[in-house]
Design a protein around this motif. Structure first.
Motif, PDB file in Angstrom:
ATOM      1  N   TYR A  13      18.481  15.517  61.453  1.00 47.03           N
ATOM      2  CA  TYR A  13      19.291  16.720  61.539  1.00 47.03           C
ATOM      3  C   TYR A  13      19.030  17.635  60.354  1.00 47.03           C
ATOM      4  O   TYR A  13      18.444  17.240  59.349  1.00 47.03           O
ATOM      5  N   ALA A  31      21.318  23.147  67.064  1.00 54.14           N
ATOM      6  CA  ALA A  31      21.860  24.161  66.162  1.00 54.14           C
ATOM      7  C   ALA A  31      21.815  25.542  66.786  1.00 54.14           C
ATOM      8  O   ALA A  31      22.118  26.530  66.138  1.00 54.14           O
ATOM      9  N   HIS A  52      21.604  14.084  67.871  1.00 54.11           N
ATOM     10  CA  HIS A  52      22.382  14.674  66.786  1.00 54.11           C
ATOM     11  C   HIS A  52      22.601  16.160  67.013  1.00 54.11           C
ATOM     12  O   HIS A  52      22.700  16.950  66.075  1.00 54.11           O
ATOM     13  N   ASN A 110      29.935  10.322  67.227  1.00 55.80           N
ATOM     14  CA  ASN A 110      29.448   9.988  65.884  1.00 55.80           C
ATOM     15  C   ASN A 110      30.497   9.292  65.029  1.00 55.80           C
ATOM     16  O   ASN A 110      30.279   9.046  63.843  1.00 55.80           O
ATOM     17  N   THR A 146      20.462  11.149  56.994  1.00 51.13           N
ATOM     18  CA  THR A 146      21.666  11.811  57.487  1.00 51.13           C
ATOM     19  C   THR A 146      22.910  11.014  57.096  1.00 51.13           C
ATOM     20  O   THR A 146      22.856   9.803  56.866  1.00 51.13           O
ATOM     21  N   SER A 167      16.179  15.892  66.354  1.00 47.19           N
ATOM     22  CA  SER A 167      17.496  15.489  66.832  1.00 47.19           C
ATOM     23  C   SER A 167      17.373  14.337  67.825  1.00 47.19           C
ATOM     24  O   SER A 167      18.213  13.438  67.856  1.00 47.19           O
ATOM     25  N   THR A 179      13.872  20.405  69.301  1.00 50.65           N
ATOM     26  CA  THR A 179      14.875  19.490  68.773  1.00 50.65           C
ATOM     27  C   THR A 179      14.330  18.064  68.732  1.00 50.65           C
ATOM     28  O   THR A 179      15.063  17.102  68.910  1.00 50.65           O
ATOM     29  N   ILE A 227      14.832  19.721  57.594  1.00 50.26           N
ATOM     30  CA  ILE A 227      15.304  18.759  58.582  1.00 50.26           C
ATOM     31  C   ILE A 227      15.255  17.358  57.986  1.00 50.26           C
ATOM     32  O   ILE A 227      14.208  16.895  57.529  1.00 50.26           O
ATOM     33  N   SER A 247      25.602  22.288  60.673  1.00 52.84           N
ATOM     34  CA  SER A 247      25.811  21.637  59.379  1.00 52.84           C
ATOM     35  C   SER A 247      26.409  22.564  58.337  1.00 52.84           C
ATOM     36  O   SER A 247      26.889  22.107  57.303  1.00 52.84           O
TER      37      SER A 247
END
Length: 222
Positions: free
Chosen positions: A164, A31, A28, A121, A183, A159, A156, A177, A104
């Motif tokens: 996420y 960031a 995912h 996605n 999500t 992820s 991560t 998170i 996000s």
């Protein structure tokens, strides 16, 4: 590697993959740009016989390091206002790590600027393309253990487990998170993640105190 293979599988009609194992792959996105301190020595060694390319590459690394300090997609867009950086920034946006950058807090900008993840996605594409990618994702064996996703504590890791950041992103004092099941990708079952999980096809494994680059260690994999 795990991200690239997932993209291939989703676009591979009639594939015969029944088990897919990923190791520390940010499914995912990320960031921020990962720590890049190792790149200086890598660039110097790789281009030690070509000083011109070496200096150009080191300049790109320096730009990446500056961007990493406080990177958002807005920051990248602002950098494009300086003509000498337009080419570099446009290049970065089409290559890893920035093409698996998922912010996000700048969702619409993410959809506009990032190429690979919105398609993986199923956030973008024709109805036919979206249906095909979802069907391909769900061609794994139904018996379970179809998707093994190993992550590491910190970094991560979430992820790698399809988690996420919430809408606050990294811009809040304590980032939140979300677990995979919280999500939008999962709740809306955009590419089949919820379906695969409901039929027991996903196993998530967390390894304590293991860094991203340590997954190549045979002792860790044992």
């Amino acid at each position: 590697g795990g991200v690239i293979w997932r993209a291939m599988i989703e676009n591979w009609d009639d594939h015969n993959v029944d088990t897919f194992i990923t190791l520390a792959s940010p499914q995912h996105g990320v960031a921020n740009i990962p720590c890049l301190d190792f790149l200086d020595d890598y660039v110097k060694e790789t281009f030690k016989h070509n000083p011109i390319i070496r200096e150009v590459a080191l300049s790109v690394v320096d730009i990446l390091k500056l961007a990493r300090l406080a990177l958002t997609l807005d920051d990248i867009t602002d950098l494009e206002t300086t003509p000498e950086r337009i080419a570099v920034i446009e290049w970065l946006l089409t290559l890893a790590p920035l093409n698996y950058y998922l912010d996000s807090t700048h969702y619409e900008l993410y959809l506009k600027k990032i190429h690979i993840f919105p398609e993986m996605n199923n956030e973008r594409g024709t109805d036919k393309e979206i249906a095909a990618r979802k069907a391909n994702f769900l061609r794994f064996e139904e018996a379970g253990d179809a998707w093994w996703s190993a992550g590491w504590r910190g970094g991560t890791m979430q992820s790698a487990h399809f988690g996420y950041l919430d809408e606050g992103g990294l811009g809040v004092e304590i980032p939140i998170i979300l677990d995979m099941t919280e999500t939008k990708f999962y709740k809306e079952n955009l590419f089949g993640l919820k379906t695969l999980n409901k039929r027991g096809g996903i196993q998530r494994i967390t390894l304590e105190n293991v860094g991203h680059d340590e997954f190549v260690d045979e002792n860790v994999l044992k």
